[in-house]
Structure formats: structure tokens, C-alpha cells
Design a protein around this motif. Structure first.
Motif, PDB file in Angstrom:
ATOM      1  N   GLU A  21       0.819  -1.198   0.000  1.00  0.00           N
ATOM      2  CA  GLU A  21       0.000   0.000   0.000  1.00  0.00           C
ATOM      3  C   GLU A  21       0.859   1.257   0.000  1.00  0.00           C
ATOM      4  O   GLU A  21       0.559   2.240  -0.699  1.00  0.00           O
ATOM      5  CB  GLU A  21      -0.928  -0.013   1.219  1.00  0.00           C
ATOM      6  CG  GLU A  21      -1.845   1.187   1.329  1.00  0.00           C
ATOM      7  CD  GLU A  21      -2.956   1.183   0.293  1.00  0.00           C
ATOM      8  OE1 GLU A  21      -3.748   2.147   0.286  1.00  0.00           O
ATOM      9  OE2 GLU A  21      -3.054   0.215  -0.499  1.00  0.00           O
ATOM     10  N   ARG A  70       2.183   1.779  -3.437  1.00  0.00           N
ATOM     11  CA  ARG A  70       1.131   2.173  -4.366  1.00  0.00           C
ATOM     12  C   ARG A  70       0.770   3.647  -4.216  1.00  0.00           C
ATOM     13  O   ARG A  70       0.645   4.377  -5.209  1.00  0.00           O
ATOM     14  CB  ARG A  70      -0.122   1.316  -4.134  1.00  0.00           C
ATOM     15  CG  ARG A  70      -1.273   1.620  -5.098  1.00  0.00           C
ATOM     16  CD  ARG A  70      -2.551   0.912  -4.708  1.00  0.00           C
ATOM     17  NE  ARG A  70      -3.078   1.418  -3.449  1.00  0.00           N
ATOM     18  CZ  ARG A  70      -3.767   2.561  -3.350  1.00  0.00           C
ATOM     19  NH1 ARG A  70      -4.000   3.312  -4.410  1.00  0.00           N
ATOM     20  NH2 ARG A  70      -4.216   2.947  -2.172  1.00  0.00           N
ATOM     21  N   GLN A  71       0.634   4.111  -2.968  1.00  0.00           N
ATOM     22  CA  GLN A  71       0.160   5.471  -2.758  1.00  0.00           C
ATOM     23  C   GLN A  71       1.286   6.488  -2.574  1.00  0.00           C
ATOM     24  O   GLN A  71       1.062   7.694  -2.693  1.00  0.00           O
ATOM     25  CB  GLN A  71      -0.789   5.522  -1.556  1.00  0.00           C
ATOM     26  CG  GLN A  71      -0.152   5.146  -0.238  1.00  0.00           C
ATOM     27  CD  GLN A  71      -1.191   4.933   0.865  1.00  0.00           C
ATOM     28  OE1 GLN A  71      -2.388   4.886   0.603  1.00  0.00           O
ATOM     29  NE2 GLN A  71      -0.732   4.799   2.101  1.00  0.00           N
ATOM     30  N   TYR A  80       3.115   7.105   0.189  1.00  0.00           N
ATOM     31  CA  TYR A  80       3.283   7.607   1.556  1.00  0.00           C
ATOM     32  C   TYR A  80       2.790   6.544   2.532  1.00  0.00           C
ATOM     33  O   TYR A  80       2.083   5.606   2.153  1.00  0.00           O
ATOM     34  CB  TYR A  80       2.515   8.915   1.764  1.00  0.00           C
ATOM     35  CG  TYR A  80       1.014   8.812   1.601  1.00  0.00           C
ATOM     36  CD1 TYR A  80       0.189   8.428   2.652  1.00  0.00           C
ATOM     37  CD2 TYR A  80       0.417   9.102   0.369  1.00  0.00           C
ATOM     38  CE1 TYR A  80      -1.189   8.323   2.491  1.00  0.00           C
ATOM     39  CE2 TYR A  80      -0.955   8.996   0.197  1.00  0.00           C
ATOM     40  CZ  TYR A  80      -1.756   8.610   1.265  1.00  0.00           C
ATOM     41  OH  TYR A  80      -3.108   8.494   1.097  1.00  0.00           O
ATOM     42  N   SER A  81       3.162   6.696   3.807  1.00  0.00           N
ATOM     43  CA  SER A  81       2.640   5.810   4.848  1.00  0.00           C
ATOM     44  C   SER A  81       1.777   6.624   5.798  1.00  0.00           C
ATOM     45  O   SER A  81       2.082   7.786   6.097  1.00  0.00           O
ATOM     46  CB  SER A  81       3.781   5.121   5.611  1.00  0.00           C
ATOM     47  OG  SER A  81       4.553   6.058   6.322  1.00  0.00           O
ATOM     48  N   ARG A 125      -5.537  13.272   7.592  1.00  0.00           N
ATOM     49  CA  ARG A 125      -5.237  13.060   6.172  1.00  0.00           C
ATOM     50  C   ARG A 125      -5.092  14.365   5.395  1.00  0.00           C
ATOM     51  O   ARG A 125      -4.483  14.381   4.331  1.00  0.00           O
ATOM     52  CB  ARG A 125      -6.304  12.177   5.528  1.00  0.00           C
ATOM     53  CG  ARG A 125      -6.211  10.726   5.958  1.00  0.00           C
ATOM     54  CD  ARG A 125      -7.057   9.808   5.101  1.00  0.00           C
ATOM     55  NE  ARG A 125      -6.899   8.431   5.500  1.00  0.00           N
ATOM     56  CZ  ARG A 125      -5.937   7.615   5.047  1.00  0.00           C
ATOM     57  NH1 ARG A 125      -5.064   8.069   4.157  1.00  0.00           N
ATOM     58  NH2 ARG A 125      -5.859   6.372   5.457  1.00  0.00           N
ATOM     59  N   GLN A 146       3.905  16.087   1.305  1.00  0.00           N
ATOM     60  CA  GLN A 146       4.480  15.682   0.020  1.00  0.00           C
ATOM     61  C   GLN A 146       5.175  16.849  -0.672  1.00  0.00           C
ATOM     62  O   GLN A 146       6.252  16.678  -1.269  1.00  0.00           O
ATOM     63  CB  GLN A 146       3.387  15.097  -0.874  1.00  0.00           C
ATOM     64  CG  GLN A 146       2.871  13.748  -0.411  1.00  0.00           C
ATOM     65  CD  GLN A 146       1.717  13.239  -1.234  1.00  0.00           C
ATOM     66  OE1 GLN A 146       0.846  14.016  -1.643  1.00  0.00           O
ATOM     67  NE2 GLN A 146       1.679  11.944  -1.502  1.00  0.00           N
TER      68      GLN A 146
END
Length: 254
Positions: free
Chosen positions: A183, A186-187, A189-190, A229, A236
Motif C-alpha cells: 500500500e 502504491r500510494q 506515503y505511509s 489526512r 508531500q
């Protein structure tokens, strides 16, 4: 290199004395140093005195022992993370001004994440990290991010090991860890909510060198709530700024 009767070099004993100091230790007694380094107290005392004469250690007025300024000077100058820290610090300061929470920079060191910089914020959510402190790779956002981009053999080694549990949310099985790593890749970031402390969410993004290799994790620790979130985008952007600063370092002062 001179050796003791047991065959161990004097240098290796000196290293054991220095490594007796843990991340939270500002000063130790000779007795504590001897116990942690597994040396006779007379041997530990003699080596501490010799290291102190070179400035690597220093004695307080109460005879407790601290890491010396000379050691800090040499280590800081030689650290392979120096350019990374110099590139990251201005961005970390700006980021802290935006989010008002803890900001930290971690690198992969063995099978743990080592934090090389950290900015604390008064009144911010609880955070267990500190500069020169370490955390497990599976439980911290920085560690999970770095493990996701680590060599496959290291990933498999960590996946096969027993995983320390901090809260009911901590990744605790090999299958959970494998899914979490996929995951992250894929994205990009954690995001770990409540994995080390129920009240805290860790978010980490990669910092890349000019070749594109992930060399560090830039992370924030924020309250574990519905707003967490919303911090991903600004984090980023900050990591991108650090990566660009590493590619185009500031010119030396005239």
C-alpha cells in the motif's frame, strides 16, 4: 592494535564504552558504563579517563560521564547525513510553521529507523521520537515508508520476524505487514493512525536523492483525528522541496 589477555582489542573496548550511552542518556556513572559495556569497573574507569583526555568523553563535577564535545564535533562533520540534514532543515522549519506539530527526518539504519533531525512543537500531540533515537520499522510511519523501498531481502527478513506490538492498531502479523508495504508503494506515503500511541497519527513521505533513490523519510506526528489526512499534501510538497535541495545544494558562502 594492542590487545588484552582475552584477545579483545583496546579499541573494541573503547567502542563498547561509547555505545553504553543510549538515546536517552545524558550522563552515566562509571558503574553503569561498566555494567552496560560488560567490563570490569577498573577497566571501564581507566578507559573513560583516557577517552576524556582526548575530549571524546567528559566528567561532570559529580564525576558522572558525558559524551565529549570533541566527539560531537567530529561525528557531526563526518556524518553521511550532513547534506541531507542541511537540505531538510529549512523545509522542516517552514512545515512546522504550517502544521504546528512534530516534524522529523529518519533514515534506514540496520533494521530500524534512525531519526537524524526532529523539530518539536509546544503543546503538540505525544511523540516518542528523538534525535539519534530509533523505532521499529513496522510500527512507525517513517520506518514503514523506508522498509517499503528497502531491498527485498531486508523486507522478507523483517516480515519473518516477530513484530513488537505497541497498541491494538500496530501491525502484528506478516500478512498485515506485506499488505501495508504494498500500500505504501502504491500510494507513495505511509499513514499509521494509532500504531505507536492511540492519540497520535504518523505520516511519512519519501525523500529522494538526485538518482531517484529513497534516502530518507520526512514525517509528521499529528493528532489521531479526522483532520490527519489533510496534512498529506503539504507533507508531500515539503519532501519534494527537500529532494530538490539535495539535487541543487546551496552555494558555499563567500
Amino acid at each position: 592494535m594492542p590487545r588484552t589477555q582475552g584477545g579483545e582489542s583496546v579499541l573494541s573496548r573503547a567502542v563498547r564504552i561509547v555505545e553504553a550511552f543510549g538515546p536517552g542518556d545524558t550522563a552515566l556513572t562509571i558503574t553503569e558504563i561498566a555494567r552496560r559495556s560488560r567490563l570490569h569497573i577498573a577497566t571501564a574507569s581507566r578507559l573513560v579517563e583516557e577517552l576524556s583526555s582526548f575530549g571524546w568523553l567528559q566528567r561532570d563535577g559529580d564525576r558522572r560521564v558525558r559524551i565529549g564535545v570533541r566527539m560531537w564535533e567530529v561525528v557531526s562533520r563526518a556524518s553521511p547525513t550532513l547534506s541531507l540534514r542541511e537540505a531538510a532543515m529549512p523545509v522542516m522549519q517552514d512545515l512546522q510553521g504550517i502544521v504546528g506539530q512534530h516534524i522529523q527526518l529518519g533514515v534506514l539504519e540496520g533494521d530500524e529507523v534512525l531519526f537524524v533531525e526532529r523539530l518539536a512543537a509546544p503543546g503538540a500531540v505525544i511523540n516518542f521520537t528523538r534525535v539519534a533515537g530509533r523505532l521499529s520499522l513496522h510500527a512507525s510511519s517513517s520506518g514503514l515508508l523506508l522498509l517499503a523501498y528497502a531491498p527485498p531481502q531486508q523486507q522478507e527478513r523483517i516480515i519473518a520476524q516477530p513484530l513488537e506490538i505497541f497498541t491494538e492498531r500496530t501491525i502484528s502479523t506478516s500478512s498485515q505487514l506485506r499488505v501495508a508495504l504494498a500500500e505504501v508503494r502504491r500510494q507513495g506515503y505511509s499513514f499509521l493512525a494509532g500504531h505507536i500511541h492511540p492519540d497520535a497519527t504518523g505520516i511519512a513521505v519519501p525523500v529522494r536523492d538526485p538518482s531517484g533513490r529513497v534516502v530518507a523519510a520526512l514525517s509528521i506526528v499529528v493528532p489521531n483525528d479526522a483532520t490527519a489526512r489533510s496534512r498529506i499534501a503539504v507533507l508531500q510538497a515539503a519532501s519534494g522541496a527537500v529532494s530538490r535541495a539535495m539535487e541543487y545544494p546551496a552555494p558555499p558562502p563567500n
